[in-house]
Each structure stands twice: as C-alpha cells, then as structure tokens.
Design a protein around this motif. Structure first.
Motif, PDB file in Angstrom:
ATOM      1  N   GLU A  35       0.807  -1.220   0.000  1.00  0.00           N
ATOM      2  CA  GLU A  35       0.000   0.000   0.000  1.00  0.00           C
ATOM      3  C   GLU A  35       0.845   1.278   0.000  1.00  0.00           C
ATOM      4  OE1 GLU A  35      -2.999   2.380   2.975  1.00  0.00           O
ATOM      5  OE2 GLU A  35      -2.876   0.210   3.165  1.00  0.00           O
ATOM      6  N   GLU A  36       1.854   1.331   0.836  1.00  0.00           N
ATOM      7  CA  GLU A  36       2.683   2.537   0.939  1.00  0.00           C
ATOM      8  C   GLU A  36       3.428   2.814  -0.367  1.00  0.00           C
ATOM      9  OE1 GLU A  36       6.314   4.408   3.607  1.00  0.00           O
ATOM     10  OE2 GLU A  36       5.303   2.587   4.298  1.00  0.00           O
ATOM     11  N   GLN A  37       4.038   1.785  -0.936  1.00  0.00           N
ATOM     12  CA  GLN A  37       4.766   1.946  -2.202  1.00  0.00           C
ATOM     13  C   GLN A  37       3.810   2.349  -3.321  1.00  0.00           C
ATOM     14  OE1 GLN A  37       8.147   1.739  -2.903  1.00  0.00           O
ATOM     15  NE2 GLN A  37       7.560   2.477  -4.908  1.00  0.00           N
ATOM     16  N   PHE A  38       2.666   1.691  -3.374  1.00  0.00           N
ATOM     17  CA  PHE A  38       1.668   1.981  -4.403  1.00  0.00           C
ATOM     18  C   PHE A  38       1.200   3.430  -4.286  1.00  0.00           C
ATOM     19  CE2 PHE A  38      -2.627   2.119  -6.126  1.00  0.00           C
ATOM     20  CZ  PHE A  38      -2.466   1.486  -7.342  1.00  0.00           C
ATOM     21  N   GLU A  39       0.844   3.841  -3.068  1.00  0.00           N
ATOM     22  CA  GLU A  39       0.364   5.214  -2.859  1.00  0.00           C
ATOM     23  C   GLU A  39       1.437   6.239  -3.216  1.00  0.00           C
ATOM     24  OE1 GLU A  39      -1.267   8.232   0.581  1.00  0.00           O
ATOM     25  OE2 GLU A  39      -1.380   6.078   0.950  1.00  0.00           O
ATOM     26  N   ASN A  40       2.667   6.026  -2.790  1.00  0.00           N
ATOM     27  CA  ASN A  40       3.744   6.967  -3.101  1.00  0.00           C
ATOM     28  C   ASN A  40       3.981   7.070  -4.600  1.00  0.00           C
ATOM     29  OD1 ASN A  40       4.172   7.552  -0.389  1.00  0.00           O
ATOM     30  ND2 ASN A  40       5.800   6.048  -0.168  1.00  0.00           N
ATOM     31  N   THR A  41       3.965   5.944  -5.270  1.00  0.00           N
ATOM     32  CA  THR A  41       4.181   5.943  -6.719  1.00  0.00           C
ATOM     33  C   THR A  41       3.031   6.627  -7.438  1.00  0.00           C
ATOM     34  OG1 THR A  41       5.507   3.942  -6.612  1.00  0.00           O
ATOM     35  CG2 THR A  41       4.534   4.478  -8.749  1.00  0.00           C
ATOM     36  N   ILE A  45       2.929  10.078  -9.875  1.00  0.00           N
ATOM     37  CA  ILE A  45       2.420  10.028 -11.250  1.00  0.00           C
ATOM     38  C   ILE A  45       1.210  10.945 -11.401  1.00  0.00           C
ATOM     39  CG2 ILE A  45       1.261   8.533 -12.939  1.00  0.00           C
ATOM     40  CD1 ILE A  45       3.057   6.229 -11.825  1.00  0.00           C
ATOM     41  N   LEU A  46       0.274  10.852 -10.462  1.00  0.00           N
ATOM     42  CA  LEU A  46      -0.942  11.655 -10.549  1.00  0.00           C
ATOM     43  C   LEU A  46      -0.656  13.141 -10.390  1.00  0.00           C
ATOM     44  CD1 LEU A  46      -3.256   9.288  -8.502  1.00  0.00           C
ATOM     45  CD2 LEU A  46      -3.433   9.778 -10.958  1.00  0.00           C
ATOM     46  N   THR A  47       0.227  13.493  -9.467  1.00  0.00           N
ATOM     47  CA  THR A  47       0.581  14.910  -9.296  1.00  0.00           C
ATOM     48  C   THR A  47       1.185  15.446 -10.573  1.00  0.00           C
ATOM     49  OG1 THR A  47       0.924  14.634  -6.918  1.00  0.00           O
ATOM     50  CG2 THR A  47       1.949  16.553  -7.942  1.00  0.00           C
ATOM     51  N   GLY A  75     -12.150  -6.203  -4.273  1.00  0.00           N
ATOM     52  CA  GLY A  75     -13.032  -5.125  -3.843  1.00  0.00           C
ATOM     53  C   GLY A  75     -12.565  -4.366  -2.620  1.00  0.00           C
ATOM     54  N   ALA A  76     -11.496  -4.821  -1.960  1.00  0.00           N
ATOM     55  CA  ALA A  76     -10.986  -4.148  -0.762  1.00  0.00           C
ATOM     56  C   ALA A  76     -10.134  -2.943  -1.160  1.00  0.00           C
ATOM     57  CB  ALA A  76     -10.171  -5.120   0.079  1.00  0.00           C
ATOM     58  N   MET A  77     -10.245  -1.892  -0.370  1.00  0.00           N
ATOM     59  CA  MET A  77      -9.524  -0.649  -0.631  1.00  0.00           C
ATOM     60  C   MET A  77      -8.014  -0.859  -0.524  1.00  0.00           C
ATOM     61  SD  MET A  77      -9.574   2.602  -1.326  1.00  0.00           S
ATOM     62  CE  MET A  77     -11.119   3.365  -0.942  1.00  0.00           C
ATOM     63  N   ILE A  78      -7.288  -0.298  -1.494  1.00  0.00           N
ATOM     64  CA  ILE A  78      -5.822  -0.265  -1.439  1.00  0.00           C
ATOM     65  C   ILE A  78      -5.409   1.075  -0.860  1.00  0.00           C
ATOM     66  CG2 ILE A  78      -3.670  -0.284  -2.759  1.00  0.00           C
ATOM     67  CD1 ILE A  78      -5.232  -1.995  -4.863  1.00  0.00           C
ATOM     68  N   THR A  79      -5.829   2.153  -1.531  1.00  0.00           N
ATOM     69  CA  THR A  79      -5.474   3.485  -1.067  1.00  0.00           C
ATOM     70  C   THR A  79      -6.309   4.526  -1.786  1.00  0.00           C
ATOM     71  OG1 THR A  79      -3.599   4.926  -0.532  1.00  0.00           O
ATOM     72  CG2 THR A  79      -3.632   3.966  -2.748  1.00  0.00           C
ATOM     73  N   LYS A  80      -6.250   5.731  -1.266  1.00  0.00           N
ATOM     74  CA  LYS A  80      -6.886   6.896  -1.872  1.00  0.00           C
ATOM     75  C   LYS A  80      -5.830   7.991  -1.952  1.00  0.00           C
ATOM     76  CE  LYS A  80     -10.050  10.485  -0.398  1.00  0.00           C
ATOM     77  NZ  LYS A  80     -11.082  10.816   0.592  1.00  0.00           N
ATOM     78  N   VAL A  81      -5.742   8.638  -3.112  1.00  0.00           N
ATOM     79  CA  VAL A  81      -4.798   9.734  -3.310  1.00  0.00           C
ATOM     80  C   VAL A  81      -5.599  10.953  -3.719  1.00  0.00           C
ATOM     81  CG1 VAL A  81      -2.842  10.569  -4.673  1.00  0.00           C
ATOM     82  CG2 VAL A  81      -2.985   8.147  -4.064  1.00  0.00           C
ATOM     83  N   ASP A 100       8.968   2.328 -10.471  1.00  0.00           N
ATOM     84  CA  ASP A 100       7.894   1.549 -11.066  1.00  0.00           C
ATOM     85  C   ASP A 100       7.324   0.624  -9.993  1.00  0.00           C
ATOM     86  OD1 ASP A 100       6.249  -0.141 -12.502  1.00  0.00           O
ATOM     87  OD2 ASP A 100       7.653  -0.359 -14.160  1.00  0.00           O
ATOM     88  N   PRO A 101       5.983   0.661  -9.746  1.00  0.00           N
ATOM     89  CA  PRO A 101       5.418  -0.170  -8.676  1.00  0.00           C
ATOM     90  C   PRO A 101       5.352  -1.650  -9.044  1.00  0.00           C
ATOM     91  CG  PRO A 101       3.675   0.927  -9.850  1.00  0.00           C
ATOM     92  CD  PRO A 101       4.974   1.459 -10.411  1.00  0.00           C
ATOM     93  N   ILE A 102       5.640  -1.990 -10.294  1.00  0.00           N
ATOM     94  CA  ILE A 102       5.584  -3.388 -10.712  1.00  0.00           C
ATOM     95  C   ILE A 102       6.989  -3.850 -11.065  1.00  0.00           C
ATOM     96  CG2 ILE A 102       4.613  -5.013 -12.376  1.00  0.00           C
ATOM     97  CD1 ILE A 102       2.306  -3.056 -12.749  1.00  0.00           C
ATOM     98  N   ASP A 103       7.415  -4.953 -10.472  1.00  0.00           N
ATOM     99  CA  ASP A 103       8.747  -5.455 -10.773  1.00  0.00           C
ATOM    100  C   ASP A 103       8.746  -6.209 -12.109  1.00  0.00           C
ATOM    101  OD1 ASP A 103       7.793  -8.051 -10.366  1.00  0.00           O
ATOM    102  OD2 ASP A 103       8.577  -8.167  -8.339  1.00  0.00           O
ATOM    103  N   GLY A 104       9.858  -6.695 -12.517  1.00  0.00           N
ATOM    104  CA  GLY A 104       9.997  -7.368 -13.813  1.00  0.00           C
ATOM    105  C   GLY A 104       9.134  -8.604 -13.968  1.00  0.00           C
ATOM    106  N   ALA A 105       8.683  -9.181 -12.864  1.00  0.00           N
ATOM    107  CA  ALA A 105       7.842 -10.373 -12.924  1.00  0.00           C
ATOM    108  C   ALA A 105       6.368 -10.013 -12.952  1.00  0.00           C
ATOM    109  CB  ALA A 105       8.134 -11.273 -11.724  1.00  0.00           C
ATOM    110  N   GLY A 106       6.066  -8.712 -13.058  1.00  0.00           N
ATOM    111  CA  GLY A 106       4.673  -8.286 -13.092  1.00  0.00           C
ATOM    112  C   GLY A 106       4.008  -8.218 -11.728  1.00  0.00           C
TER     113      GLY A 106
END
Length: 109
Positions: A35-41, A45-47, A75-81, A100-106
């Motif tokens: 969650e933290e990595q996803f939200e930061n990334t 990107i969004l900003t 359906g569970a919440m990951i994060t809100k930005v 990049d939030p996704i590593d080489g293995a997807g």
C-alpha cells in the motif's frame, strides 16, 4: 472502462466540491499490493499528470480537488490519493525519477 492491462475505471463521482475516480486493479487483491509503495508511486504520477497536462487545466484553474480511489480485484480498498491545487505549487519528484510499482515479474512491490 479499461485503462490498461492492470487498471479498470469503475466510476466517477462529484462530491464535496471535487471529482472522485474509482479504479480496480484487476490482477491483484489488495493484500498483494504494498500500500505505501503503491500510494507513493501513484501520488507522484498523478501529481505530475494533474499539474502538467493541458487536459487538466480546468481543474487547476478552478482549484478542484481530485480523489483517486484504488481497490484490489477483491473489492478491498488499497489506497486513496487526493491531488489539490497546493500539490501543483510544489511538484514532487519529476516523473522520470519515480519507482515503477511493478517489478519485472509483473508483481507489485
């Protein structure tokens, strides 16, 4: 509406003076995403997008906050930005320096 192979836009609402975009990460349950990595990334990107794209000029000029809500395929919440006019005054990292939030293995890190 399918955004890309990982992301689906489910709905857009207008509430509390802002626009809210609700997405599902179609390949991952919320528990599979850092969650933290996803939200930061996503915040970086969004900003960058909200603060620089010509298509987003209306929102910047009118100081309309934009909320981006992400859920896993379960359906569970990951994060809100939330991106506001203030975020555009102080741009964070340039897009090229984002992790990049996704590593080489997807897999989400």
């Amino acid at each position: 509406r399918v955004i890309d192979s990982e992301t689906r836009l489910d709905t857009i609402t207008v509430a509390n003076g802002g626009y809210h975009y609700f997405y599902t990460m179609v390949n991952y349950a919320s528990s599979e995403i850092d969650e933290e990595q996803f939200e930061n990334t996503m915040r970086g990107i969004l900003t960058n997008s909200v603060c620089t794209l010509e298509d987003m000029e209306y929102f910047r000029e009118n100081r309309v906050p934009l909320g981006y809500h992400y859920r896993g395929k379960n359906g569970a919440m990951i994060t809100k930005v939330v991106i506001t006019h203030a975020d555009c005054e102080v741009l964070g990292q340039p897009e090229g320096d984002l992790v990049d939030p996704i590593d080489g293995a997807g897999q989400f890190r």
